[in-house]
Design an enzyme around this catalytic site. Structure first.
Site, PDB file in Angstrom:
ATOM      1  N   LYS A 219       0.820  -1.219   0.000  1.00 52.97           N
ATOM      2  CA  LYS A 219       0.000   0.000   0.000  1.00 52.97           C
ATOM      3  C   LYS A 219       0.853   1.269   0.000  1.00 52.97           C
ATOM      4  O   LYS A 219       0.443   2.302  -0.520  1.00 52.97           O
ATOM      5  CB  LYS A 219      -0.951  -0.006   1.184  1.00 52.97           C
ATOM      6  CG  LYS A 219      -2.062  -1.034   1.007  1.00 52.97           C
ATOM      7  CD  LYS A 219      -3.133  -0.878   2.047  1.00 52.97           C
ATOM      8  CE  LYS A 219      -4.373  -1.674   1.683  1.00 52.97           C
ATOM      9  NZ  LYS A 219      -4.174  -3.141   1.769  1.00 52.97           N
TER      10      LYS A 219
ATOM     11  N   GLU B 277     -10.602   6.469   2.380  1.00 52.09           N
ATOM     12  CA  GLU B 277     -11.490   5.489   2.990  1.00 52.09           C
ATOM     13  C   GLU B 277     -10.612   4.358   3.507  1.00 52.09           C
ATOM     14  O   GLU B 277      -9.513   4.138   2.997  1.00 52.09           O
ATOM     15  CB  GLU B 277     -12.448   4.936   1.938  1.00 52.09           C
ATOM     16  CG  GLU B 277     -11.920   3.739   1.099  1.00 52.09           C
ATOM     17  CD  GLU B 277     -10.737   4.065   0.179  1.00 52.09           C
ATOM     18  OE1 GLU B 277     -10.441   5.274  -0.007  1.00 52.09           O
ATOM     19  OE2 GLU B 277     -10.111   3.123  -0.333  1.00 52.09           O
TER      20      GLU B 277
ATOM     21  N   SER C 127       2.236  -9.702  -0.513  1.00 53.46           N
ATOM     22  CA  SER C 127       1.791  -8.301  -0.524  1.00 53.46           C
ATOM     23  C   SER C 127       2.000  -7.588   0.802  1.00 53.46           C
ATOM     24  O   SER C 127       2.181  -6.371   0.833  1.00 53.46           O
ATOM     25  CB  SER C 127       0.317  -8.218  -0.927  1.00 53.46           C
ATOM     26  OG  SER C 127      -0.474  -9.051  -0.100  1.00 53.46           O
TER      27      SER C 127
HETATM   28  C1  LIG Z   1      -4.989  -4.171   1.244  1.00 54.17           C
HETATM   29  C2  LIG Z   1      -4.236  -5.410   1.074  1.00 54.17           C
HETATM   30  C3  LIG Z   1      -4.506  -6.313   0.006  1.00 54.17           C
HETATM   31  C4  LIG Z   1      -5.654  -6.136  -0.955  1.00 54.17           C
HETATM   32  O1  LIG Z   1      -5.548  -5.056  -1.809  1.00 54.17           O
HETATM   33  P1  LIG Z   1      -5.170  -5.165  -3.348  1.00 54.17           P
HETATM   34  O2  LIG Z   1      -5.542  -3.830  -3.866  1.00 54.17           O
HETATM   35  O3  LIG Z   1      -5.992  -6.275  -3.948  1.00 54.17           O
HETATM   36  O4  LIG Z   1      -3.732  -5.444  -3.454  1.00 54.17           O
HETATM   37  C5  LIG Z   1      -3.687  -7.419  -0.138  1.00 54.17           C
HETATM   38  N1  LIG Z   1      -2.671  -7.675   0.714  1.00 54.17           N
HETATM   39  C6  LIG Z   1      -2.405  -6.851   1.760  1.00 54.17           C
HETATM   40  C7  LIG Z   1      -1.275  -7.194   2.666  1.00 54.17           C
HETATM   41  C8  LIG Z   1      -3.168  -5.702   1.978  1.00 54.17           C
HETATM   42  O5  LIG Z   1      -2.886  -4.915   3.021  1.00 54.17           O
END
Ligand SMILES: *Cc1c(COP(=O)(O)O)cnc(C)c1O
Length: 408
Positions: free
Chosen positions: A86, A108, A376
């Site tokens: 993010k 948001e 992620s």
């Molecule tokens: C917010 C989040 C996601 C989901 O968001 P995407 O826009 O689909 O990437 C995935 N993994 C983590 C660790 C998150 O914080």
């Protein structure tokens, strides 16, 4: 994409009249920034000095040996500041806000991760910051609310509707309409009206650009498959976009929740519970019933629990460039445990969806195949959920003792 931000039939910008000039201003600023090589350089430098980029590509040797198939690599977005990809998006938008000459940002947030990332960026850039969050989510995500406030943001609990993410989005748009002159809305994923899907994907493309260079440098060849979890779709778009022109199979993994037949999931592109529609300013596949009523969603990972999905991914799904699968809560917990024990990595519950699917497919591949899993984010934030899921008795008594201390 065509001029108006459509990807095949999906995307677009369905806006109230009053917001049209603001979106035009934003689109123009983004186009200019993209055409200016200095802008990307500044962005890369910021991410290097503030958020640990380039993030490593970690060979998962123990998992590879254990599963006995494809060689597994893990792209480490968990090492970003605030613990997830993010940061790539909010810091990029922050630079754009500076160019726009605006002084206030709003966002948001559902689980609170995007709120914390935005509050961090606002502190760093000296912007005034307001975060909209459903009242229910405020109660459920206290640690993130705590950090947002410590970082100097105002957190506004939204009492409308079902008091969750979608209501927070509506409230953020309402704020924007009355403060367009000095305010930018930092949307958190590759969704929403044009230019957000493209803009968020653009900033997240730093993941895929790095991953491609890294795998070519270590292995001298491209990967065969890439796995990424899909909430709104921004981390998936980020890593996939490095490989769109390559013969690489791209796999997006949605939240299978309690199973695709249970009605308790958040799988938009690989279940029978979604269909194309227009909501929240754009066209995509939404989890909705035949009357267009949004369905309730469920996932063990709060960040994947969203009714819509990136219009870019909806189009890539239709074009069969990206394959979509779902991983159940149960498979996700198993994958998480295996990853912790074998590699000492703690993926976020969201990321663990990509791991779960990869672990199913890797053993059916051969040692000459390479896969990359996009981690992620990191799982520290999920300690309450995971301790619950594993029914950890010592954790329970710790929580009880802490609560008693506050009562005394
Ligand atoms: C917010 C989040 C996601 C989901 O968001 P995407 O826009 O689909 O990437 C995935 N993994 C983590 C660790 C998150 O914080």
């Amino acid at each position: 994409m065509n001029k108006k931000g459509y990807y095949g039939p999906y995307g677009g910008a369905y806006l109230p009249e009053i917001l049209i000039s603001t979106f035009e201003e934003l689109t123009t600023a983004f186009e200019k920034a993209k055409a200016d090589p200095e802008f990307w350089k500044t962005y890369e430098q910021l991410m290097q000095t503030y958020s640990c980029r380039p993030t490593p590509l970690t060979p998962a040797e123990n998992l590879t040996a254990h599963l006995g198939g494809a060689r597994i690599y893990i792209k480490r977005e968990d090492l970003n500041h605030t613990g997830a990809h993010k940061a790539n998006n909010v810091m990029g938008q922050g630079l754009l806000v500076k160019r726009l000459g605006k002084k206030r940002v709003i966002a948001e947030t559902g689980a609170g991760q995007h709120g914390v990332a935005t509050a961090t960026m606002a502190a760093k850039f000296g912007f005034d910051c307001t975060i909209y969050m459903g009242e229910k989510d405020v109660d459920r995500q206290r640690p993130n609310v705590f950090w947002m406030k410590r970082l100097g943001a105002k957190v506004i609990p939204v009492k409308e509707g079902t008091r969750v993410l979608k209501d927070a989005i509506n409230e953020a748009f309402r704020d924007w309409v009355s403060h367009m002159d000095d305010t930018h809305y930092v949307l958190g994923t590759a969704c929403g009206p044009h230019p957000f899907p493209e803009m968020v994907s653009y900033f997240q493309s730093i993941i895929g650009t790095e991953a491609r260079e890294q795998i070519l440098q270590t292995e001298g060849q491209l990967p065969d498959r890439i796995f990424a979890c899909v909430g709104g779709g921004s981390n998936a778009m980020g890593i996939f976009s490095g490989f769109f022109d390559d013969p690489v199979e791209l796999v997006g993994v949605e939240a299978g929740g309690k199973g695709l037949q249970s009605g308790q999931h958040a799988a938009r592109l690989c279940s029978d519970d979604a269909s194309p529609g227009i909501a929240q300013g754009y066209k995509t596949w939404f989890l909705q019933n035949d009357e267009g009523q949004m369905r309730g969603t469920h996932s063990i990972a709060a960040g994947l629990d969203y009714v819509g999905v990136s219009p870019i991914l909806a189009d890539l799904h239709e074009k069969k460039r990206v394959r979509f699968e779902a991983a159940t809560d149960e498979a996700v917990l198993e994958a998480m445990e295996l990853t912790m024990k074998k590699e000492g990595l703690i993926p976020a519950l969201e990321s663990a969806h990509a791991f779960a699917r990869a672990f199913e497919e890797a053993p059916k591949m051969t040692a000459s195949d390479i896969i990359i899993i996009n981690q992620s984010g990191r799982g520290d934030k999920d300690i309450f959920t995971i301790a619950d899921a594993f029914d950890d008795p010592e954790w329970k008594s710790f929580i009880r003792d802490t609560a008693e201390r506050y009562h005394a």
